[in-house]
Write an enzyme that holds these catalytic residues in place. Structure first.
Site, PDB file in Angstrom:
ATOM      1  N   ASP A  94      -6.750  -3.178  -3.484  1.00  0.00           N
ATOM      2  CA  ASP A  94      -6.099  -4.047  -2.510  1.00  0.00           C
ATOM      3  C   ASP A  94      -6.747  -5.428  -2.560  1.00  0.00           C
ATOM      4  OD1 ASP A  94      -4.314  -4.671  -0.546  1.00  0.00           O
ATOM      5  OD2 ASP A  94      -5.422  -3.748   1.088  1.00  0.00           O
ATOM      6  N   ARG A  96       5.318  -3.150   9.091  1.00  0.00           N
ATOM      7  CA  ARG A  96       4.089  -2.919   9.864  1.00  0.00           C
ATOM      8  C   ARG A  96       4.255  -3.418  11.298  1.00  0.00           C
ATOM      9  NH1 ARG A  96      -1.067  -5.177   7.597  1.00  0.00           N
ATOM     10  NH2 ARG A  96      -0.959  -3.345   6.289  1.00  0.00           N
ATOM     11  N   THR A 149       0.837  -1.205   0.000  1.00  0.00           N
ATOM     12  CA  THR A 149       0.000   0.000   0.000  1.00  0.00           C
ATOM     13  C   THR A 149       0.870   1.252   0.000  1.00  0.00           C
ATOM     14  OG1 THR A 149      -1.577  -1.250   1.318  1.00  0.00           O
ATOM     15  CG2 THR A 149      -1.911   1.136   1.214  1.00  0.00           C
TER      16      THR A 149
HETATM   17  P1  ADP Z   1       0.879  -3.826   2.927  1.00  0.00           P
HETATM   18  O1  ADP Z   1       0.037  -2.965   2.028  1.00  0.00           O
HETATM   19  O2  ADP Z   1       1.896  -4.637   2.196  1.00  0.00           O
HETATM   20  O3  ADP Z   1       0.042  -4.682   3.859  1.00  0.00           O
HETATM   21  P2  ADP Z   1       1.704  -1.290   4.084  1.00  0.00           P
HETATM   22  O4  ADP Z   1       2.175  -0.582   2.878  1.00  0.00           O
HETATM   23  O5  ADP Z   1       0.363  -0.894   4.617  1.00  0.00           O
HETATM   24  O6  ADP Z   1       1.753  -2.870   3.886  1.00  0.00           O
HETATM   25  O7  ADP Z   1       2.842  -1.103   5.195  1.00  0.00           O
HETATM   26  C1  ADP Z   1       2.569  -1.127   6.575  1.00  0.00           C
HETATM   27  C2  ADP Z   1       3.255   0.038   7.270  1.00  0.00           C
HETATM   28  O8  ADP Z   1       4.660  -0.192   7.236  1.00  0.00           O
HETATM   29  C3  ADP Z   1       3.026   1.377   6.602  1.00  0.00           C
HETATM   30  O9  ADP Z   1       2.031   2.116   7.247  1.00  0.00           O
HETATM   31  C4  ADP Z   1       4.338   2.093   6.696  1.00  0.00           C
HETATM   32  O10 ADP Z   1       4.345   2.949   7.822  1.00  0.00           O
HETATM   33  C5  ADP Z   1       5.363   1.017   6.937  1.00  0.00           C
HETATM   34  N1  ADP Z   1       6.204   0.766   5.761  1.00  0.00           N
HETATM   35  C6  ADP Z   1       5.945  -0.102   4.771  1.00  0.00           C
HETATM   36  N2  ADP Z   1       6.949  -0.152   3.896  1.00  0.00           N
HETATM   37  C7  ADP Z   1       7.887   0.696   4.346  1.00  0.00           C
HETATM   38  C8  ADP Z   1       9.184   1.072   3.865  1.00  0.00           C
HETATM   39  N3  ADP Z   1       9.718   0.522   2.764  1.00  0.00           N
HETATM   40  N4  ADP Z   1       9.878   1.990   4.565  1.00  0.00           N
HETATM   41  C9  ADP Z   1       9.370   2.511   5.688  1.00  0.00           C
HETATM   42  N5  ADP Z   1       8.151   2.191   6.199  1.00  0.00           N
HETATM   43  C10 ADP Z   1       7.425   1.291   5.543  1.00  0.00           C
END
Ligand code: ADP
Length: 340
Positions: free
Chosen positions: A120, A228, A76
């Protein structure tokens, strides 16, 4: 900004016990706001940068992108950063919440030239919705069926060129025609320990909280390789620091105390993860046990087991997947201190 829909409440990351550091702690302050802020995943980021630069240079619309990887890995985040970098509108939809093609209509008709529509859990789109999306992705056109019987007719509607960014925890569950419609496919893997430490450090700074280097290492070591979890543990640990340290500083001692109360062990396993291992060991004699049988015994949906619990257990070699079912390895027994 155009429409923005909040995620559906059946996000697989939201399930779990009472001390659930898995839960999606809504702290948007911690989400990277531009590509520069994204830590780790260097190869993916490098390729995304090329996609963006080339798109800008050609003054074109970005090709559709699919991100796959375990929950909380940054899918995301990347999807939200891309439209910001391109300075285009952004809409968010959750695959399972789209019941019928008509639910997609407002998103598609609203999609401005070059804008991004993030879907998503795209592997959970219903077949009718998925089929409706094919011509939209391929030719930026949709076919709307009106009336039925003798009066039935189809209207063809042209859309503005736009980009779909899909996210999935199960690339394997995507149908081949859907997968083929993505120009770019990127897999996000668990983070390197040093990247997680950097994420914890930077986020502590954003939260105006002091954290010692050792404590940052301790938090990241228990985060199962995902930002996360690292963020969630950081937020929970900060609460302990606020109460226990005069300056609210996160020290190793406070971090270790927090992990104990939160029941996160030395490998980063939470209660639910240990329950999984215990279930396979005690009820199924260590396996092989089928996913559905484990799911019934634990009263946890099999999707949650497959998405949220198993990837880390597999990666750390505590369990194995065989054609006959899941097996707890010697390492799994050792970790729980159970004789095998
Ligand atoms: P997914 O969509 O894969 O479930 P998210 O993009 O929602 O995961 O990531 C979860 C949290 O982790 C985000 O809110 C963000 O704060 C943190 N995060 C994710 N990727 C990174 C990154 N590469 N660098 C720093 N923080 C990150």
């Amino acid at each position: 900004m155009a429409r923005e829909t909040i995620f559906s409440d059946d996000d697989p990351g939201d399930e779990g016990g009472e001390f659930d550091v898995n839960a999606r702690v809504v702290d948007e302050r911690l989400r990277p706001q531009c590509l520069e802020d994204v830590i780790g995943q260097t190869k993916v980021v490098e390729r995304v940068r090329v996609m963006l630069d080339a798109t800008r240079k050609r003054n074109d619309t970005l090709g559709h992108i699919l991100f796959d990887g375990p929950p909380g890995i940054g899918k995301t985040t990347l999807a939200t950063v891309i439209p910001k970098e391109l300075n285009v509108d952004f809409q968010i939809a959750a695959g399972p919440a789209l019941d019928a093609p008509k639910d997609l209509l407002p998103y598609l008709t609203n999609a401005g030239h070059g804008s991004v529509l993030f879907i998503d859990e795209i592997h959970r789109l219903r077949p009718a919705v998925e089929e409706f999306l094919y011509p939209a992705m391929e030719d930026f056109r949709i076919d709307i069926a009106l009336g039925d019987g003798l009066n039935a007719r189809t209207i063809n509607m042209q859309l503005k060129p736009f980009t779909i960014i899909g996210a999935t925890t199960r690339a394997g569950m995507l149908t081949a025609p859907m997968r083929d419609r993505f120009v770019y496919r990127e897999h996000l893997d668990f983070y390197e320990p040093e990247d997680l430490v950097e994420i914890v450090r930077r986020n502590a700074e954003k939260l105006k909280t002091t954290i010692t280097d050792e404590a940052a290492i301790e938090v990241s070591r228990r985060s199962q390789g995902t930002p996360r979890k690292a963020n969630n543990i950081l937020l929970r640990t900060r609460d302990f620091a606020t109460l226990k340290d005069p300056d609210g500083k996160i020290t190793t001692k406070i971090a270790q105390h927090a992990m104990k109360v939160l029941e996160i062990d030395s490998l980063g396993l939470e209660r639910q993860d240990r329950r999984y291992l215990e279930t396979v060991i005690t009820i199924f004699q260590g396996g092989p046990a089928g996913l559905n049988a484990i799911s019934h015994s634990m009263s946890v949906p099999s999707d949650t087991l497959e998405d949220d619990i198993e990837p880390f257990l597999l990666r750390t070699g505590l369990i194995q997947r065989t054609p006959r079912g899941r097996i707890v390895t010697q390492k799994g027994y050792d970790h729980l201190d159970i004789a095998h």
